[in-house]
Design a protein around this motif. Structure first.
Motif, PDB file in Angstrom:
ATOM      1  N   VAL A 141       0.862  -1.187   0.000  1.00 29.95           N
ATOM      2  CA  VAL A 141       0.000   0.000   0.000  1.00 29.95           C
ATOM      3  C   VAL A 141       0.895   1.232   0.000  1.00 29.95           C
ATOM      4  O   VAL A 141       1.850   1.310   0.780  1.00 29.95           O
ATOM      5  CB  VAL A 141      -0.949   0.019   1.208  1.00 29.95           C
ATOM      6  N   ALA A 142       0.595   2.170  -0.891  1.00 31.30           N
ATOM      7  CA  ALA A 142       1.288   3.462  -0.920  1.00 31.30           C
ATOM      8  C   ALA A 142       0.491   4.452  -0.090  1.00 31.30           C
ATOM      9  O   ALA A 142      -0.741   4.515  -0.191  1.00 31.30           O
ATOM     10  CB  ALA A 142       1.419   3.957  -2.354  1.00 31.30           C
ATOM     11  N   ARG A 143       1.206   5.220   0.739  1.00 35.97           N
ATOM     12  CA  ARG A 143       0.540   6.224   1.565  1.00 35.97           C
ATOM     13  C   ARG A 143       1.200   7.577   1.338  1.00 35.97           C
ATOM     14  O   ARG A 143       2.424   7.693   1.301  1.00 35.97           O
ATOM     15  CB  ARG A 143       0.618   5.850   3.044  1.00 35.97           C
ATOM     16  N   LEU A 144       0.364   8.597   1.223  1.00 38.15           N
ATOM     17  CA  LEU A 144       0.818   9.980   1.103  1.00 38.15           C
ATOM     18  C   LEU A 144       0.230  10.751   2.268  1.00 38.15           C
ATOM     19  O   LEU A 144      -0.995  10.831   2.408  1.00 38.15           O
ATOM     20  CB  LEU A 144       0.352  10.580  -0.229  1.00 38.15           C
ATOM     21  N   HIS A 145       1.102  11.279   3.130  1.00 43.84           N
ATOM     22  CA  HIS A 145       0.673  11.970   4.346  1.00 43.84           C
ATOM     23  C   HIS A 145      -0.241  11.081   5.190  1.00 43.84           C
ATOM     24  O   HIS A 145      -1.222  11.543   5.776  1.00 43.84           O
ATOM     25  CB  HIS A 145      -0.048  13.274   4.008  1.00 43.84           C
ATOM     26  N   GLY A 146       0.069   9.791   5.212  1.00 46.31           N
ATOM     27  CA  GLY A 146      -0.687   8.853   6.022  1.00 46.31           C
ATOM     28  C   GLY A 146      -1.943   8.303   5.374  1.00 46.31           C
ATOM     29  O   GLY A 146      -2.570   7.395   5.919  1.00 46.31           O
ATOM     30  N   GLU A 147      -2.319   8.829   4.213  1.00 46.55           N
ATOM     31  CA  GLU A 147      -3.541   8.380   3.533  1.00 46.55           C
ATOM     32  C   GLU A 147      -3.193   7.382   2.433  1.00 46.55           C
ATOM     33  O   GLU A 147      -2.232   7.592   1.682  1.00 46.55           O
ATOM     34  CB  GLU A 147      -4.271   9.573   2.918  1.00 46.55           C
ATOM     35  N   PRO A 148      -3.968   6.285   2.282  1.00 46.23           N
ATOM     36  CA  PRO A 148      -3.686   5.314   1.223  1.00 46.23           C
ATOM     37  C   PRO A 148      -3.996   5.894  -0.146  1.00 46.23           C
ATOM     38  O   PRO A 148      -5.088   6.424  -0.384  1.00 46.23           O
ATOM     39  CB  PRO A 148      -4.621   4.149   1.558  1.00 46.23           C
ATOM     40  N   VAL A 149      -3.019   5.789  -1.081  1.00 44.76           N
ATOM     41  CA  VAL A 149      -3.202   6.362  -2.421  1.00 44.76           C
ATOM     42  C   VAL A 149      -2.836   5.368  -3.527  1.00 44.76           C
ATOM     43  O   VAL A 149      -2.761   5.750  -4.689  1.00 44.76           O
ATOM     44  CB  VAL A 149      -2.369   7.653  -2.595  1.00 44.76           C
ATOM     45  N   GLY A 150      -2.627   4.118  -3.175  1.00 46.00           N
ATOM     46  CA  GLY A 150      -2.300   3.149  -4.206  1.00 46.00           C
ATOM     47  C   GLY A 150      -2.015   1.787  -3.611  1.00 46.00           C
ATOM     48  O   GLY A 150      -1.778   1.655  -2.407  1.00 46.00           O
TER      49      GLY A 150
END
Length: 299
Positions: free
Chosen positions: A196-205
């Motif tokens: 899982v990719a996370r940006l600023h703690g949010e899942p984005v991929g």
């Protein structure tokens, strides 16, 4: 890593911090440092979960707590536990806080104008374009890739968003029940893994790989959220999954895809995949790809 590149990054940091005024305790001429001002911007009109606020800014809990106490004592924010779970705290702007943030917006606009005003039109265009590129690349560098269980809430969030997008894009729609979806066990070590990719703690991929013994590795369910596209995540997923498969002893990496996913097809070609005859009977696939990979050399 290139030492000249590192020095250029450090020089850039020094120039930016000096020019935008973050070295002063009174940021933008107000009675607070930039940390407090940044929190006021991030809280927003609807308020923010304190934990999400920490993740968004990459700050430790102790520092955020100190900043919030200062803002609270100044009457700019309120911090209250949620009714459903008192361990979760929500921070909201007061009327005074909204007024302060509006003033900070005005001062920030003035600062931005002062950066552009000395430059001619061509220089302004170049600077703004360079800032946009730096912003995109710095954002890409903050994305994390984590191995998670396929049942993790972030994994489920990504998969449901992925399926919804396929439903809209495929000519025939998309029914997960018809697709050759791997079961959760096929994407758990040692039979596979799920990222899982996370940006600023949010899942984005997300992206998974099956690692069946004595058979080619197979990439499954690779997806990037629309707001995180153009950050190089697709290539980053492929690089990580290839390394994982090679480390597992696999010499071939496979995947299949639908004809409507033209950006994905272009990516696979550029990453060294070759089209091959169908190796499964996935009803939504029109293209099948393979890539020969090499196991890492023993140290």
């Amino acid at each position: 890593m290139d030492t000249a590149q590192i020095e250029q990054v450090r020089r850039f940091h020094r120039t930016v911090t000096e020019r935008v005024g973050v070295l002063h305790d009174r940021y933008l001429g107000r009675d607070r440092p930039i940390g407090e001002a940044r929190l006021l911007w991030e809280i927003g009109e609807q308020g923010r979960d304190v934990r999400r606020l920490r993740e968004r800014l990459g700050l430790d809990s102790g520092y955020v707590s100190r900043l919030l106490r200062s803002l609270e004592s100044a009457g700019l924010v309120t911090v209250e536990p949620q009714r459903e779970d008192r361990r979760v705290r929500t921070v909201r702007l007061t009327e005074q806080g909204r007024a302060e943030r509006a003033l900070l917006d005005d001062r920030s606009d003035e600062l931005a104008s002062s950066l552009l005003e000395p430059l001619n039109a061509a220089q302004r265009t170049r600077l703004v374009a360079a800032m946009a590129e730096v912003d995109r690349l710095l954002t890409a560098s903050t994305v994390t890739l984590d191995v998670v269980d396929p049942s993790h809430p972030d994994a489920r969030h990504c998969l449901l968003a992925y399926f919804a997008e396929l439903q809209e894009r495929f000519d025939t729609g998309f029914d997960p029940a018809r697709s050759l979806l791997p079961d959760a066990g096929e994407l758990r070590p040692p039979r596979g893994l799920f990222l899982v990719a996370r940006l600023h703690g949010e899942p984005v991929g997300c992206a998974g790989v099956k690692l069946p013994p004595g058979a080619p590795a197979e990439i499954k369910r690779m997806w990037v959220a629309p707001q995180a596209r153009r950050l190089g995540l697709g290539r980053r997923f492929l690089t990580e999954l290839e390394a994982r498969a090679a480390g597992h002893g696999c010499d071939t990496l496979r995947l299949d895809t639908n004809k409507t996913l033209d950006a994905a097809i272009t990516l696979y070609h550029s990453f060294g995949f070759q089209e091959v005859p169908a190796f499964n009977d996935e009803p939504y696939a029109h293209h099948w790809f393979e890539k020969r990979i090499t196991a890492p050399s023993p140290e």
